[in-house]
Write a protein that holds these residues in place. Structure first.
Motif, PDB file in Angstrom:
ATOM      1  N   LYS A 186       0.833  -1.207   0.000  1.00  8.04           N
ATOM      2  CA  LYS A 186       0.000   0.000   0.000  1.00  8.04           C
ATOM      3  C   LYS A 186       0.867   1.256   0.000  1.00  8.04           C
ATOM      4  N   GLU A 187       1.903   1.266   0.849  1.00  8.18           N
ATOM      5  CA  GLU A 187       2.771   2.437   0.957  1.00  8.18           C
ATOM      6  C   GLU A 187       3.562   2.679  -0.325  1.00  8.18           C
ATOM      7  N   LEU A 188       3.995   1.589  -0.974  1.00  8.24           N
ATOM      8  CA  LEU A 188       4.761   1.716  -2.220  1.00  8.24           C
ATOM      9  C   LEU A 188       3.849   1.799  -3.429  1.00  8.24           C
ATOM     10  N   HIS A 267      15.435  -3.575   3.780  1.00  9.57           N
ATOM     11  CA  HIS A 267      14.725  -4.593   3.001  1.00  9.57           C
ATOM     12  C   HIS A 267      13.648  -3.957   2.121  1.00  9.57           C
ATOM     13  N   ILE A 268      12.926  -2.977   2.682  1.00 14.29           N
ATOM     14  CA  ILE A 268      11.894  -2.280   1.899  1.00 14.29           C
ATOM     15  C   ILE A 268      12.549  -1.513   0.751  1.00 14.29           C
ATOM     16  N   CYS A 269      13.702  -0.915   1.037  1.00 14.30           N
ATOM     17  CA  CYS A 269      14.426  -0.142   0.032  1.00 14.30           C
ATOM     18  C   CYS A 269      14.829  -1.028  -1.154  1.00 14.30           C
ATOM     19  N   ARG A 270      15.276  -2.236  -0.863  1.00  9.98           N
ATOM     20  CA  ARG A 270      15.655  -3.167  -1.942  1.00  9.98           C
ATOM     21  C   ARG A 270      14.456  -3.464  -2.841  1.00  9.98           C
ATOM     22  N   GLU A 272      11.805  -1.534  -3.191  1.00  9.61           N
ATOM     23  CA  GLU A 272      11.438  -0.303  -3.885  1.00  9.61           C
ATOM     24  C   GLU A 272      12.354  -0.058  -5.087  1.00  9.61           C
ATOM     25  N   GLN A 273      13.646  -0.299  -4.890  1.00  7.95           N
ATOM     26  CA  GLN A 273      14.598  -0.101  -5.985  1.00  7.95           C
ATOM     27  C   GLN A 273      14.355  -1.089  -7.113  1.00  7.95           C
ATOM     28  N   ARG A 274      13.985  -2.318  -6.741  1.00 10.06           N
ATOM     29  CA  ARG A 274      13.690  -3.320  -7.765  1.00 10.06           C
ATOM     30  C   ARG A 274      12.491  -2.903  -8.595  1.00 10.06           C
ATOM     31  N   ILE A 275      11.505  -2.303  -7.932  1.00 11.17           N
ATOM     32  CA  ILE A 275      10.317  -1.827  -8.643  1.00 11.17           C
ATOM     33  C   ILE A 275      10.692  -0.702  -9.611  1.00 11.17           C
TER      34      ILE A 275
END
Length: 275
Positions: A186-188, A267-270, A272-275
């Motif tokens: 939801k946040e991303l 972990h969230i950053c990884r 997000e970057q993949r997206i």
């Protein structure tokens, strides 16, 4: 060994050293009765369950023998695949679950496993056993079970492993992880590739974090400077981690330490970057 009580064709109660035990094996009690000798060559498993002995005896007397036998075959396969002996309780839990599932499916009742994706990722060896179990059930009982059941079987196998949390704790942790992942999506504002390494690492980290909290184990520390950098450089990911922290605190009274937010942020950053 003399038979004290016949439970079904494949299970008997006998006494050894003043302790009642259950012996199981194909045809071990066929055409036999009390005080008959047990054929030791047919004994495959012996159980002493203490306070659960009576419950197990009731199951053996009341559940269809083929359901119990299939459950035992799944347990034996699991022990072989995991190279571990599972707790005796799994013989009660899995037999009862399997028989009830067969009964439900015969009535056309199917229960969706909403935690299936998390179970697949968090308990991969056990899930593989669950998938094998569905194929084995089809072969032995001619019943096609939905893939959701592979997840339930996986949970029973996992909780039967030494030092694993009980089923209630396991289900709660898996539910919490599912809810935390929902918050991240939801946040991303995106879906997450559940086959990606980043997603697998996130789930594994969250599982161990919840286990550490449940067992009052210490968390890894993070340098304060590093944490300050994460707050600024990966602001969106850190805010997402804060949302997760507040959610589990409000809903479950779980308090993640500040340093843990830093690791969750990474972990969230990884992802997000993949997206």
């Amino acid at each position: 060994m003399k038979i004290l009580k016949v439970l079904n064709n494949n299970a008997v109660v006998f006494k050894e050293g003043g302790v009642e035990k259950i012996a199981m094996g194909p045809g071990i009690a066929f055409q036999k009765g009390k005080n008959d000798l047990i054929n030791a060559a047919k004994v495959e498993k012996v159980f002493v369950m203490k306070e659960e002995q009576e419950k197990f005896q009731e199951l053996l007397k009341n559940l269809p023998e083929e359901h119990i036998q299939v459950a035992e075959e799944i347990i034996s396969y699991a022990e072989q695949q995991l190279s571990a002996t599972l707790s005796h309780h799994v013989h009660i839990a899995l037999s009862d679950h399997l028989s009830f599932a067969v009964e439900r499916i015969a009535r056309g009742i199917s229960i969706q496993n909403k935690l299936l994706n998390e179970i697949k990722s968090l308990y991969q060896p056990e899930y593989a056993i669950g998938v094998w179990a569905l194929q084995h059930i089809k072969k032995r009982l001619d019943i096609t079970m939905p893939v959701d059941e592979a997840g339930y079987i996986a949970l029973h196998i996992h909780t039967a492993k030494l030092n694993s949390p009980g089923m209630q704790q396991l289900m709660m942790n898996t539910t919490i992880i599912n809810e935390m992942v929902t918050i991240i999506k939801k946040e991303l504002n995106t879906e997450i590739d559940e086959n990606s390494m980043s997603y697998q690492r996130l789930l594994t980290h969250l599982r161990f974090a919840l286990n550490r909290l449940a067992q009052n184990e210490p968390f890894h520390e993070m340098d304060e400077e590093m944490l300050d950098v994460l707050k600024v450089k990966y602001k969106k990911s850190y805010q997402c981690a804060e949302t997760i922290k507040q959610f589990v605190k409000d809903e479950y009274e779980i308090n993640f330490p500040e340093a843990e937010l830093g690791y969750i942020t990474l972990h969230i950053c990884r992802i997000e970057q993949r997206i």
